[in-house]
Enzyme design. Structure first.
Site, PDB file in Angstrom:
ATOM      1  N   ASP A 157       0.811  -1.212   0.000  1.00 54.97           N
ATOM      2  CA  ASP A 157       0.000   0.000   0.000  1.00 54.97           C
ATOM      3  C   ASP A 157       0.847   1.266   0.000  1.00 54.97           C
ATOM      4  O   ASP A 157       0.494   2.258  -0.638  1.00 54.97           O
ATOM      5  CB  ASP A 157      -0.944  -0.002   1.205  1.00 54.97           C
ATOM      6  CG  ASP A 157      -2.072  -1.019   1.051  1.00 54.97           C
ATOM      7  OD1 ASP A 157      -2.506  -1.243  -0.083  1.00 54.97           O
ATOM      8  OD2 ASP A 157      -2.498  -1.593   2.061  1.00 54.97           O
ATOM      9  N   GLU A 162       2.594   6.068  -3.072  1.00 55.68           N
ATOM     10  CA  GLU A 162       3.614   6.946  -3.653  1.00 55.68           C
ATOM     11  C   GLU A 162       3.400   7.132  -5.155  1.00 55.68           C
ATOM     12  O   GLU A 162       3.503   8.249  -5.679  1.00 55.68           O
ATOM     13  CB  GLU A 162       5.009   6.370  -3.407  1.00 55.68           C
ATOM     14  CG  GLU A 162       6.123   7.218  -4.004  1.00 55.68           C
ATOM     15  CD  GLU A 162       7.504   6.598  -3.853  1.00 55.68           C
ATOM     16  OE1 GLU A 162       8.357   6.809  -4.742  1.00 55.68           O
ATOM     17  OE2 GLU A 162       7.742   5.899  -2.836  1.00 55.68           O
TER      18      GLU A 162
END
Length: 464
Positions: A157, A162
């Site tokens: 995740d 990002e």
């Protein structure tokens, strides 16, 4: 032509093939060992996506036998023309692989399970194996995004968060917007695909209903695209992050403690941090301001004499405030499904309904807090406690109250800059104390499906 399904070894029989389920077609030839070109033509092989039980997808090869070169070439060209007509299916992908994810399995997962399916579907790929935190973000700021039909992230995740942040930040830059303050962001230019390879894979489970690399890959190959809401997390002066969900308090402090013990094996680190934070359970004093969608409504179907789930729905443009001591504050624009929370961490929200779930857990005893956490693993209402409140909101402001004087030593969660930790999509954010969260409807397209249409599934994950 004779149709056979070699994967299940059926007897020769007629079969109807829907082209929407087909993702590749190849000429089938018999070749000698070491022979790379030519060979005796045997027919055509069609590769289709097969939907198995528990939301799992797999690929299936169907052989159409015909020794006529002219017939096969005619059918091959015609079938390829049909496949090329599916507009959402990517032809070129930018791929990010985080080799440090979970048990360092991401690289192996990609090259053994994902890359062969991309190659079979004639999808060109440009692969970046990330070398440090922020590497994907740096590449996305500079790369020629217009050369790709989508971006794929192989990781957990935090890695996906990002890449999603990088995609949306790049969209703002290309639109000439100020990236320090984004009130009305523009949409991401291409869809994002998620291949689960991390410790927690909440986003993948929410999109696919299962943690399964082949299923995730086939959703990308088939071009299953779902518009998804995204949040912006900002300080009073600048944008911190684009993201899908966040936790302040218990969920953030657990992640912060886990990050300090990176030397420990992943599962042990998570368990240690969870137990240690639970043992040192502390409430944070803060003020919450929020813009609700509608006025207080309560479910009239009260069961077993227990307190009803409360969803605050207030007037459209009137800010509301709550002050107090809170053990945890969750702000989520997606349901955040996983096996430990079969209904989701935020079951009352959806992928793209233009709202966020604000879940506030007020100060209570450790025993009652544990009872609340255990409810996430069952079908019982995890919010059916007097110390838990849920709100459906468009915006939220979280402003912690620092203690002073003799009580200052209780500011245990502050970092050196005087900021509180935040858990944003499983990524630790330590750059701010006061945070303003806004939801932006359908800001990004993700490869996947609406989880409301999926079967319930049981998948192992370790979410806080």
């Amino acid at each position: 032509m004779i149709c056979r399904d070699s994967s299940v070894a059926l007897q020769v029989q007629e079969e109807i093939i829907e082209m929407k389920d087909v993702f590749s077609v190849k000429l089938k030839r018999r070749r000698f060992a070491g022979q790379k070109k030519g060979g005796t033509l045997l027919g055509i092989t069609i590769f289709k996506c097969l939907n198995k039980e528990e939301n799992k997808l797999t690929d299936c090869a169907i052989h159409l036998n015909n020794l006529s070169e002219d017939h096969c070439q005619l059918w091959f060209r015609h079938l390829k023309e049909i496949l090329n007509g599916f507009q959402n299916r990517p032809k070129s992908l930018k791929v990010f692989v985080n080799p440090s994810s979970h048990k360092r399995e991401a690289t192996q997962i990609y090259y053994e399970k994902v890359a062969p399916l991309f190659k079979l579907a004639d999808i060109k790929t440009d692969v970046t194996v990330t070398e440090y935190e922020g590497h994907a973000l740096s590449v996305l700021k500079e790369c020629e995004l217009q050369a790709f039909d989508g971006v794929v992230c192989v990781g957990g995740d935090g890695s996906v968060s990002e890449v999603a942040h990088g995609l949306l930040l790049r969209a703002q830059m290309d639109a000439g917007k100020d990236t320090d303050y984004v009130s009305k962001p523009v949409r991401a230019p291409v869809p994002l695909g998620v291949i689960p390879a991390g410790t927690t894979n909440i986003l993948a489970h929410t999109l696919y209903g299962i943690k399964h690399a082949v299923t995730a890959t086939l959703h990308i190959v088939m071009g299953h695209v779902q518009a998804v809401d995204v949040c912006t997390f900002s300080t009073p002066s600048r944008l911190l992050r684009f993201g899908f969900s966040a936790m302040f308090g218990f969920g953030a402090r657990t992640l912060a403690l886990a990050e300090k013990h990176r030397w420990m094996p992943s599962s042990q680190r998570k368990d240690f941090a969870f137990i240690k934070t639970l043992a040192d359970l502390k409430a944070e004093e803060c003020e919450l301001s929020f813009l609700p969608l509608q006025t207080v409504q309560e479910d009239s179907h009260e069961k077993d004499g227990k307190k009803k789930e409360r969803t605050k729905k207030g007037s459209k443009d009137q800010w509301q405030k709550i002050q107090g001591h809170f053990l945890n504050v969750s702000i989520m624009a997606i349901p955040c499904l996983c096996s430990m929370a079969p209904r989701g961490l935020a079951p009352n929200t959806r992928l793209n309904n233009g709202s966020m779930a604000l879940i506030v857990v007020q100060n209570t005893s450790r025993t009652e807090f544990i009872r609340h956490l255990k409810r996430y693993t069952s079908v019982k209402n995890q919010f059916n406690f007097p110390f838990v409140e849920t709100y459906t909101v468009r915006e939220v402001k979280v402003q912690p109250r620092l203690k002073s004087g003799p009580d200052a030593k209780e500011n245990v969660c502050l970092n050196a800059e005087g900021n509180y930790p935040w858990n944003i999509d499983g990524d630790l954010m330590k750059e701010a104390s006061e945070v303003h969260v806004r939801v932006h409807p359908q800001l990004i397209d993700l490869y996947g499906v609406n989880t409301d249409d999926l079967e319930s599934s049981q998948v192992t994950c370790n979410c806080i």
